[in-house]
Design an enzyme around this catalytic site. Structure first.
Site, PDB file in Angstrom:
ATOM      1  CE  LYS A 215      -3.249   2.954   0.586  1.00  0.00           C
ATOM      2  NZ  LYS A 215      -4.266   3.248  -0.401  1.00  0.00           N
ATOM      3  CB  CYS A 269      -3.450   8.746   0.154  1.00  0.00           C
ATOM      4  SG  CYS A 269      -5.128   8.622   0.768  1.00  0.00           S
TER       5      CYS A 269
HETATM    6  N1  SAJ Z   1      -1.577  14.914  -9.111  1.00  0.00           N
HETATM    7  C1  SAJ Z   1      -0.726  15.672  -9.908  1.00  0.00           C
HETATM    8  N2  SAJ Z   1      -0.370  15.180 -11.135  1.00  0.00           N
HETATM    9  C2  SAJ Z   1      -0.819  13.992 -11.591  1.00  0.00           C
HETATM   10  C3  SAJ Z   1      -1.670  13.219 -10.774  1.00  0.00           C
HETATM   11  C4  SAJ Z   1      -2.026  13.705  -9.527  1.00  0.00           C
HETATM   12  O1  SAJ Z   1      -0.295  16.775  -9.528  1.00  0.00           O
HETATM   13  O2  SAJ Z   1      -0.470  13.625 -12.719  1.00  0.00           O
HETATM   14  C5  SAJ Z   1      -1.950  15.423  -7.791  1.00  0.00           C
HETATM   15  C6  SAJ Z   1      -3.456  15.665  -7.646  1.00  0.00           C
HETATM   16  O3  SAJ Z   1      -3.816  16.916  -8.153  1.00  0.00           O
HETATM   17  C7  SAJ Z   1      -3.639  15.564  -6.152  1.00  0.00           C
HETATM   18  C8  SAJ Z   1      -2.621  14.510  -5.758  1.00  0.00           C
HETATM   19  O4  SAJ Z   1      -1.683  14.429  -6.816  1.00  0.00           O
HETATM   20  O5  SAJ Z   1      -3.316  16.788  -5.512  1.00  0.00           O
HETATM   21  C9  SAJ Z   1      -3.189  13.140  -5.486  1.00  0.00           C
HETATM   22  O6  SAJ Z   1      -4.193  12.812  -6.425  1.00  0.00           O
HETATM   23  P1  SAJ Z   1      -4.374  11.374  -7.067  1.00  0.00           P
HETATM   24  O7  SAJ Z   1      -5.551  11.422  -7.961  1.00  0.00           O
HETATM   25  O8  SAJ Z   1      -3.109  10.917  -7.682  1.00  0.00           O
HETATM   26  O9  SAJ Z   1      -4.597  10.400  -5.836  1.00  0.00           O
HETATM   27  P2  SAJ Z   1      -5.584  10.399  -4.535  1.00  0.00           P
HETATM   28  O10 SAJ Z   1      -4.835  10.990  -3.375  1.00  0.00           O
HETATM   29  O11 SAJ Z   1      -6.925  10.913  -4.837  1.00  0.00           O
HETATM   30  O12 SAJ Z   1      -5.717   8.796  -4.307  1.00  0.00           O
HETATM   31  C10 SAJ Z   1      -4.531   8.016  -4.166  1.00  0.00           C
HETATM   32  C11 SAJ Z   1      -4.599   6.856  -5.159  1.00  0.00           C
HETATM   33  N3  SAJ Z   1      -3.313   6.182  -5.228  1.00  0.00           N
HETATM   34  C12 SAJ Z   1      -2.684   5.941  -6.411  1.00  0.00           C
HETATM   35  O13 SAJ Z   1      -3.119   6.310  -7.473  1.00  0.00           O
HETATM   36  C13 SAJ Z   1      -1.400   5.177  -6.329  1.00  0.00           C
HETATM   37  C14 SAJ Z   1      -5.689   5.884  -4.729  1.00  0.00           C
HETATM   38  O14 SAJ Z   1      -5.715   4.741  -5.562  1.00  0.00           O
HETATM   39  C15 SAJ Z   1      -5.463   5.463  -3.276  1.00  0.00           C
HETATM   40  O15 SAJ Z   1      -6.483   4.586  -2.832  1.00  0.00           O
HETATM   41  C16 SAJ Z   1      -5.506   6.702  -2.418  1.00  0.00           C
HETATM   42  O16 SAJ Z   1      -4.440   7.566  -2.828  1.00  0.00           O
HETATM   43  C17 SAJ Z   1      -5.362   6.270  -0.977  1.00  0.00           C
HETATM   44  O17 SAJ Z   1      -6.395   6.236  -0.270  1.00  0.00           O
HETATM   45  O18 SAJ Z   1      -4.257   5.874  -0.571  1.00  0.00           O
END
Ligand code: SAJ
Length: 433
Positions: A215, A269
């Protein structure tokens, strides 16, 4: 618990993961008691309502509560399966705090009986499931605990992290593959039989420590990759390049898939979990630690750019577009956009307007700054500078004609057709001012 009867389930923690999980288990026909320390949360759920926003969750909870399959209480009761989904924050030194997990264990210990299955879902540092087991052992010396006795244990304990994306939680809870880490293989098999009731994705069994690390690794992987994109954006600013053009072209390579730069990494996360790895192996994790620094540094970089832009145009009215931590959700916790907008509001007061279609009012830190919440149409009519902080669809669809005469700082790359008239370096902006 006989394998042919549906288990009674107790889900401890009714937050963003616990409540949807409880509802999905109830939909599969199990009787579920949800437990939360908040009386208010318990009362809301018992009315068939919800206290968090998540696509389709309201209808699902309303349905399972009205059918008598889901109810809530502040204390656990006897059940066949216990699912723990409580927060695991970190302290000021980035050390993980598993006290909520241990208090959940303490709360269920008195009602445990032979045959029960205990599953930890909270994101946890490696070794937490064993600590939970040890704590339960101490509380209930009458029960034989797995891994602590050569005999067949009375209870089973496993770690099974969720990996759902906010905004798609119900869909991903059902369809994503799951790692199921047992304290022993027998524990993993018991937990597997339970998840098979409501998970369509593949459920893969392993040991508890590997599942805990898996995780953390998933979120650290994403953090490191976003850090690469954010570092490229800072390098591109320095070199006067359009980072989105560079990434678009590089991603045409069959084995390159660079993520998107933004104003930093938010949520609860990805910006948190990598620290659990760094804390567990500080000497061995320079890349993961540096990625955290790069992503946090990107927030400061954006604040510096935005401040220079606003300072350089003293008569301009400014709209910050978005407060959420990512697109199309109403979650403003740990959001870089919110931090950027609030910093600007504190510095420039009533010159700063905020557009956030998912907010009814501005968060507390904007109080007294003079900043106001307006809608996108007003922003396009009245503001001269647009600072795009969140890639909400409603911002993306604003046509060039309505923003061509604006000064735009697009931290998300939502408007690739925007003329690049705005100097990109903070130093240039100061000179321009
Ligand atoms: N972000 C970027 N650039 C990107 C992708 C995301 O700047 O290309 C930023 C987003 O704007 C945001 C942050 O990263 O601020 C996180 O967003 P996210 O969509 O990547 O992830 P979360 O936090 O919504 O959910 C994550 C997910 N983990 C992964 O994709 C590895 C989700 O599957 C997990 O279940 C979740 O964390 C968790 O609960 O751990």
């Amino acid at each position: 618990m006989k394998s042919d009867t549906k288990p009674n389930v107790c889900v401890v923690g009714l937050g963003y993961i616990g409540l949807p999980t409880a509802a999905i288990i109830a939909r599969a026909g199990c009787k579920v008691l949800g437990v939360d320390v908040s009386e208010q949360v318990v009362e809301t759920i018992n009315r068939g309502e919800i206290h968090i926003e998540e696509v389709d969750l309201d209808g699902l909870v309303q349905g399972v509560v009205s059918r008598g399959l889901l109810s809530a209480a502040t204390r656990p009761e006897a059940a066949d399966v216990f699912v723990i989904a409580v927060p695991t924050p970190f302290d000021d030194n980035h050390a993980p705090d598993i006290s909520y997990v241990l208090s959940a264990g303490r709360a269920i210990a008195p009602v445990l009986k032979q045959g029960d299955v205990i599953i930890l879902e909270s994101t946890s540092p490696v070794g937490t499931t064993e600590q939970l087991r040890d704590m339960i052992c101490e509380q209930r010396p009458d029960l034989k605990c797995p891994g602590r006795t050569g005999q067949t244990p009375d209870i089973s304990i496993a770690y099974c992290p969720e990996r759902v994306l906010p905004g798609k939680i119900l869909e991903e809870l059902t369809n994503n593959d799951r790692s199921i880490g047992g304290i022993s293989p027998r524990c993993a098999r018991k937990a597997l039989a339970f998840y098979k009731r409501f998970v369509r994705g593949e459920c893969i069994t392993t040991d508890a420590r590997s599942a805990e690390m898996t995780k953390l690794v998933e979120n650290a992987y994403r953090d490191v990759n976003i850090a690469f994109a954010n570092e490229l954006s800072i390098i591109s600013d320095r070199m006067g390049l359009d980072v989105w053009e560079v990434i678009r072209l590089a991603n045409r390579h069959p084995r390159v898939n660079i993520l998107q730069p933004g104003p930093g990494v938010g949520g609860h996360c990805i910006a948190v979990d990598p620290w659990f790895i760094v804390h567990g192996a500080p000497e061995e994790s320079p890349l993961i630690r540096t990625a955290r620094g790069v992503n946090d540094g990107k927030i400061r970089h954006v604040i510096g750019h935005a401040e220079a832009l606003v300072e350089a145009h003293p008569n301009a009215r400014v709209a910050c577009l978005g407060l959420a931590f990512k697109a199309n959700i109403d979650d403003f916790r740990e959001s870089p956009a919110r931090l950027v907008a609030a910093t600007l509001a504190r510095k420039f007061g009533s010159r700063i307007q905020v557009v956030e279609p998912y907010a009814a009012e501005l968060p507390i830190e904007f109080t007294g700054t003079g900043a106001t919440l307006i809608d996108i149409d007003t922003a396009l009519e009245e503001c001269d500078i647009l600072i795009a902080l969140v890639d909400h669809d409603i911002f993306r669809v604003v046509p060039l004609a309505e923003r061509a005469d604006k000064l735009v700082y697009d931290t998300r790359g939502i408007w690739p057709d925007q003329p690049k008239a705005v100097p990109v370096l903070a130093e240039d902006l100061r000179l321009a001012g």
